[in-house]
Design an enzyme around this catalytic site. Structure first.
Site, PDB file in Angstrom:
ATOM      1  N   ASN A   1      24.752  35.634   3.497  1.00 40.10           N
ATOM      2  CA  ASN A   1      23.356  35.712   3.332  1.00 40.10           C
ATOM      3  C   ASN A   1      23.151  37.195   2.972  1.00 40.10           C
ATOM      4  O   ASN A   1      21.866  37.518   2.626  1.00 40.10           O
ATOM      5  CB  ASN A   1      22.544  35.272   4.535  1.00 40.10           C
ATOM      6  CG  ASN A   1      22.494  33.945   4.827  1.00 40.10           C
ATOM      7  OD1 ASN A   1      22.774  33.052   3.888  1.00 40.10           O
ATOM      8  ND2 ASN A   1      22.348  33.530   6.162  1.00 40.10           N
TER       9      ASN A   1
ATOM     10  N   LYS B   1      27.118  22.995   1.444  1.00 39.70           N
ATOM     11  CA  LYS B   1      25.745  22.746   1.588  1.00 39.70           C
ATOM     12  C   LYS B   1      24.920  21.921   0.679  1.00 39.70           C
ATOM     13  O   LYS B   1      25.289  22.131  -0.551  1.00 39.70           O
ATOM     14  CB  LYS B   1      24.996  24.264   1.550  1.00 39.70           C
ATOM     15  CG  LYS B   1      25.075  25.205   2.927  1.00 39.70           C
ATOM     16  CD  LYS B   1      24.354  26.600   2.598  1.00 39.70           C
ATOM     17  CE  LYS B   1      24.289  27.290   3.942  1.00 39.70           C
ATOM     18  NZ  LYS B   1      23.682  28.705   3.693  1.00 39.70           N
TER      19      LYS B   1
ATOM     20  N   ARG C   1      29.299  32.878   9.162  1.00 31.98           N
ATOM     21  CA  ARG C   1      28.716  32.384   7.846  1.00 31.98           C
ATOM     22  C   ARG C   1      27.349  33.083   7.353  1.00 31.98           C
ATOM     23  O   ARG C   1      27.273  33.183   6.286  1.00 31.98           O
ATOM     24  CB  ARG C   1      28.565  30.965   7.780  1.00 31.98           C
ATOM     25  CG  ARG C   1      27.989  30.361   6.240  1.00 31.98           C
ATOM     26  CD  ARG C   1      28.309  28.972   6.173  1.00 31.98           C
ATOM     27  NE  ARG C   1      27.722  28.448   4.838  1.00 31.98           N
ATOM     28  CZ  ARG C   1      27.994  27.312   4.275  1.00 31.98           C
ATOM     29  NH1 ARG C   1      28.710  26.355   4.864  1.00 31.98           N
ATOM     30  NH2 ARG C   1      27.886  27.027   3.091  1.00 31.98           N
TER      31      ARG C   1
ATOM     32  N   GLU D   1      26.930  27.633   9.678  1.00 34.93           N
ATOM     33  CA  GLU D   1      26.338  28.712   9.830  1.00 34.93           C
ATOM     34  C   GLU D   1      25.611  29.104  11.390  1.00 34.93           C
ATOM     35  O   GLU D   1      24.630  29.715  11.440  1.00 34.93           O
ATOM     36  CB  GLU D   1      25.217  28.701   8.788  1.00 34.93           C
ATOM     37  CG  GLU D   1      24.679  30.049   8.447  1.00 34.93           C
ATOM     38  CD  GLU D   1      23.844  30.096   7.164  1.00 34.93           C
ATOM     39  OE1 GLU D   1      24.297  29.552   5.919  1.00 34.93           O
ATOM     40  OE2 GLU D   1      22.559  30.474   7.488  1.00 34.93           O
TER      41      GLU D   1
ATOM     42  N   HIS E   1      20.194  38.025   0.735  1.00 36.94           N
ATOM     43  CA  HIS E   1      19.419  36.954   0.260  1.00 36.94           C
ATOM     44  C   HIS E   1      18.051  37.077   1.161  1.00 36.94           C
ATOM     45  O   HIS E   1      17.119  36.220   0.766  1.00 36.94           O
ATOM     46  CB  HIS E   1      20.159  35.653   0.801  1.00 36.94           C
ATOM     47  CG  HIS E   1      21.161  35.430  -0.003  1.00 36.94           C
ATOM     48  ND1 HIS E   1      22.272  35.885  -0.551  1.00 36.94           N
ATOM     49  CD2 HIS E   1      21.165  34.205  -1.019  1.00 36.94           C
ATOM     50  CE1 HIS E   1      22.990  35.336  -1.553  1.00 36.94           C
ATOM     51  NE2 HIS E   1      22.325  34.237  -1.719  1.00 36.94           N
TER      52      HIS E   1
ATOM     53  N   ARG F   1      24.628   6.059   4.476  1.00 33.89           N
ATOM     54  CA  ARG F   1      24.846   7.232   5.492  1.00 33.89           C
ATOM     55  C   ARG F   1      26.195   7.891   5.083  1.00 33.89           C
ATOM     56  O   ARG F   1      26.867   8.735   5.878  1.00 33.89           O
ATOM     57  CB  ARG F   1      25.444   6.665   6.816  1.00 33.89           C
ATOM     58  CG  ARG F   1      24.226   5.813   7.449  1.00 33.89           C
ATOM     59  CD  ARG F   1      24.611   5.804   8.992  1.00 33.89           C
ATOM     60  NE  ARG F   1      23.307   5.007   9.510  1.00 33.89           N
ATOM     61  CZ  ARG F   1      23.192   3.884   9.746  1.00 33.89           C
ATOM     62  NH1 ARG F   1      23.974   2.717   9.180  1.00 33.89           N
ATOM     63  NH2 ARG F   1      21.865   3.255   9.916  1.00 33.89           N
TER      64      ARG F   1
ATOM     65  N   HIS G   1      18.501  33.259  -9.931  1.00 32.13           N
ATOM     66  CA  HIS G   1      18.905  33.359  -8.529  1.00 32.13           C
ATOM     67  C   HIS G   1      19.986  34.532  -8.329  1.00 32.13           C
ATOM     68  O   HIS G   1      19.728  35.497  -7.561  1.00 32.13           O
ATOM     69  CB  HIS G   1      19.862  31.960  -8.063  1.00 32.13           C
ATOM     70  CG  HIS G   1      20.269  32.205  -6.597  1.00 32.13           C
ATOM     71  ND1 HIS G   1      19.411  32.325  -5.373  1.00 32.13           N
ATOM     72  CD2 HIS G   1      21.637  32.458  -6.033  1.00 32.13           C
ATOM     73  CE1 HIS G   1      20.250  32.196  -4.444  1.00 32.13           C
ATOM     74  NE2 HIS G   1      21.470  32.540  -4.739  1.00 32.13           N
TER      75      HIS G   1
ATOM     76  N   LYS H   1      34.720  32.814   0.051  1.00 36.09           N
ATOM     77  CA  LYS H   1      33.498  31.975   0.438  1.00 36.09           C
ATOM     78  C   LYS H   1      34.474  30.899   1.549  1.00 36.09           C
ATOM     79  O   LYS H   1      33.934  30.745   2.419  1.00 36.09           O
ATOM     80  CB  LYS H   1      32.821  31.489  -0.592  1.00 36.09           C
ATOM     81  CG  LYS H   1      31.953  30.293  -0.047  1.00 36.09           C
ATOM     82  CD  LYS H   1      30.647  30.026  -0.639  1.00 36.09           C
ATOM     83  CE  LYS H   1      29.922  29.162   0.156  1.00 36.09           C
ATOM     84  NZ  LYS H   1      28.826  28.457  -0.503  1.00 36.09           N
TER      85      LYS H   1
ATOM     86  N   HIS I   1      15.826  36.192  -1.726  1.00 26.31           N
ATOM     87  CA  HIS I   1      14.993  34.991  -1.632  1.00 26.31           C
ATOM     88  C   HIS I   1      13.578  35.318  -1.748  1.00 26.31           C
ATOM     89  O   HIS I   1      12.890  34.513  -2.186  1.00 26.31           O
ATOM     90  CB  HIS I   1      15.226  34.020  -0.349  1.00 26.31           C
ATOM     91  CG  HIS I   1      16.350  33.326  -0.369  1.00 26.31           C
ATOM     92  ND1 HIS I   1      17.238  32.759   0.528  1.00 26.31           N
ATOM     93  CD2 HIS I   1      16.854  32.516  -1.601  1.00 26.31           C
ATOM     94  CE1 HIS I   1      17.992  32.011   0.299  1.00 26.31           C
ATOM     95  NE2 HIS I   1      17.795  31.753  -1.119  1.00 26.31           N
TER      96      HIS I   1
ATOM     97  N   GLU J   1      26.915  36.917  -7.233  1.00 26.06           N
ATOM     98  CA  GLU J   1      27.432  36.583  -5.898  1.00 26.06           C
ATOM     99  C   GLU J   1      28.996  37.031  -5.769  1.00 26.06           C
ATOM    100  O   GLU J   1      29.396  36.928  -4.769  1.00 26.06           O
ATOM    101  CB  GLU J   1      27.323  34.964  -5.926  1.00 26.06           C
ATOM    102  CG  GLU J   1      25.981  34.212  -6.027  1.00 26.06           C
ATOM    103  CD  GLU J   1      25.282  34.607  -4.533  1.00 26.06           C
ATOM    104  OE1 GLU J   1      26.201  34.924  -3.307  1.00 26.06           O
ATOM    105  OE2 GLU J   1      24.082  34.146  -4.416  1.00 26.06           O
TER     106      GLU J   1
HETATM  107  N1  GLY Z   1      25.440  30.515  -0.190  1.00 18.94           N
HETATM  108  C1  GLY Z   1      25.743  30.802   1.088  1.00 18.94           C
HETATM  109  C2  GLY Z   1      26.397  29.781   1.689  1.00 18.94           C
HETATM  110  O1  GLY Z   1      26.862  28.703   1.037  1.00 18.94           O
HETATM  111  O2  GLY Z   1      26.199  29.870   3.151  1.00 18.94           O
END
Ligand code: GLY
Length: 356
Positions: free
Chosen positions: A229, A123, A225, A221, A232, A101, A258, A211, A236, A165
């Protein structure tokens, strides 16, 4: 929490821990582990190395980490160090977040992309059923440790991937950083000096800070946040089209693509910003110039436009109606989230991108 790698010892000293684990990939084991080992010093650790490349970012690798931890009787007090690019920090973070956990982990990013993006913000995740990052958690590392020296080991394409980025962070948050990056891009420095300049101008630190500031205000997010994006939605779609392409050329490219895909995505989304949210055309000209000078044109052709739009409709960022969700710009440093556009609008932006 962001620190220089030289703080590793004091961070580990402050963490009551039963065992220390280090996760690397086959590249970072060779080029970066010897440097990390100097910083770890005499503290004993268990090392697990997995094959480098996005194809390792899967459930089997997570299982390998869990099995390794169980084999070494890792308890909840174990600490995992993730030494690598985004694949390792995402995967290792996910394995740590789910083992018993959740155990604590430290990210030590070795690529520019991972330094400015993947390694901070919490993330974690893996690719599953061909969908990137579809399984994962929001779990912050105990610390992210930056060592710009690692950038010297990278090929130019990897640096450009991370630089995209950085351009994104400047566009969404800081006209001052945007000017700094434009100058860096124009100078055409040899790679060694470019790496040096990223730190000496403060551009690398400023980008990471942008960031961190965003994530600290909206870690899950829910709103703000989403500005991260930017680029993206289109990016993406291009990336996943390339990921599903089977020719050797595309397979080779997708390893470093990427940031390239985000760059191409940003060109399309700045175009949309000029048309729909009043962004000055000069920004589009500047970004297009950087694209043509450094990144080249997208590696998928206009015939795939329908496929690209279809992928945008499948994006996990979408709302319940499955309409593509864009972050656009009113100007540099003035992002606007939750913009929904018609297929016709998107098509027009792709037409611009593919006409270059
Ligand atoms: N890569 C974008 C974020 O971490 O929200």
């Amino acid at each position: 929490m962001l620190h220089d790698l030289k703080h590793l010892h004091s961070i580990l000293a402050d963490l009551p821990k039963a065992q220390l684990f280090v996760l690397t990939d086959s590249h970072t084991a060779e080029y970066c582990l010897p440097i990390l080992a100097d910083f770890i010093g005499k503290i004993p650790y268990h090392l697990l190395t997995i094959e480098a490349g996005e194809q390792s970012k899967n459930l089997a690798s997570v299982q390998a980490v869990w099995d390794f931890m169980l084999k070494h009787r890792a308890t909840r007090e174990a600490v995992l160090i993730n030494l690598g690019g985004g694949m390792i920090t995402d995967l290792g973070g996910f394995a740590a977040a789910t083992y018993m956990r959740g155990i604590r982990f430290v990210n030590i990013p070795t690529t520019l992309l991972a330094m400015v993006d993947a390694s901070s913000g919490g993330k974690t995740g893996i690719d599953y059923q061909g969908i990137k990052n579809v399984i994962g958690t929001f779990t912050p590392p105990v610390a992210t440790l930056i060592h710009p020296e690692f950038l010297r080991t990278l090929p130019a394409t990897e640096l450009l991937s991370g630089f995209a980025e950085m351009l994104k962070h400047a566009l969404i948050a800081s006209p001052k950083e945007w000017i700094k990056l434009l100058q860096l891009a124009q100078e055409e420095l040899p790679q060694e000096q470019f790496v040096e300049a990223l730190s000496s101008t403060g551009a690398l630190q400023a980008s990471i800070q942008i960031k961190e500031n965003v994530v600290s205000q909206d870690p899950h997010e829910v709103g703000l946040r989403k500005i991260l994006n930017f680029g993206h939605t289109v990016g993406h779609a291009i990336e996943s089209t390339m990921l599903h392409h089977t020719t050797p050329r595309y397979t080779m490219l997708h390893q470093t693509s990427h940031g390239y895909c985000v760059l191409w995505g940003m060109v399309a989304e700045v175009y949309l910003s000029v048309v729909h949210t009043g962004c000055p055309r000069e920004v589009l000209q500047q970004l297009t110039q950087i694209m043509l000078q450094w990144y080249g044109k997208p590696q998928c052709d206009c015939k795939q436009r329908d496929q690209l739009i279809q992928r945008m409709y499948q994006d996990k960022k979408n709302n319940a109606n499955q309409t593509p969700n864009f972050t656009l710009l009113r100007n540099i440093g003035e992002p606007i989230i939750n913009q929904y556009l018609t297929e016709e609008d998107i098509n027009e932006a792709l037409e611009y991108l593919f006409s270059l």
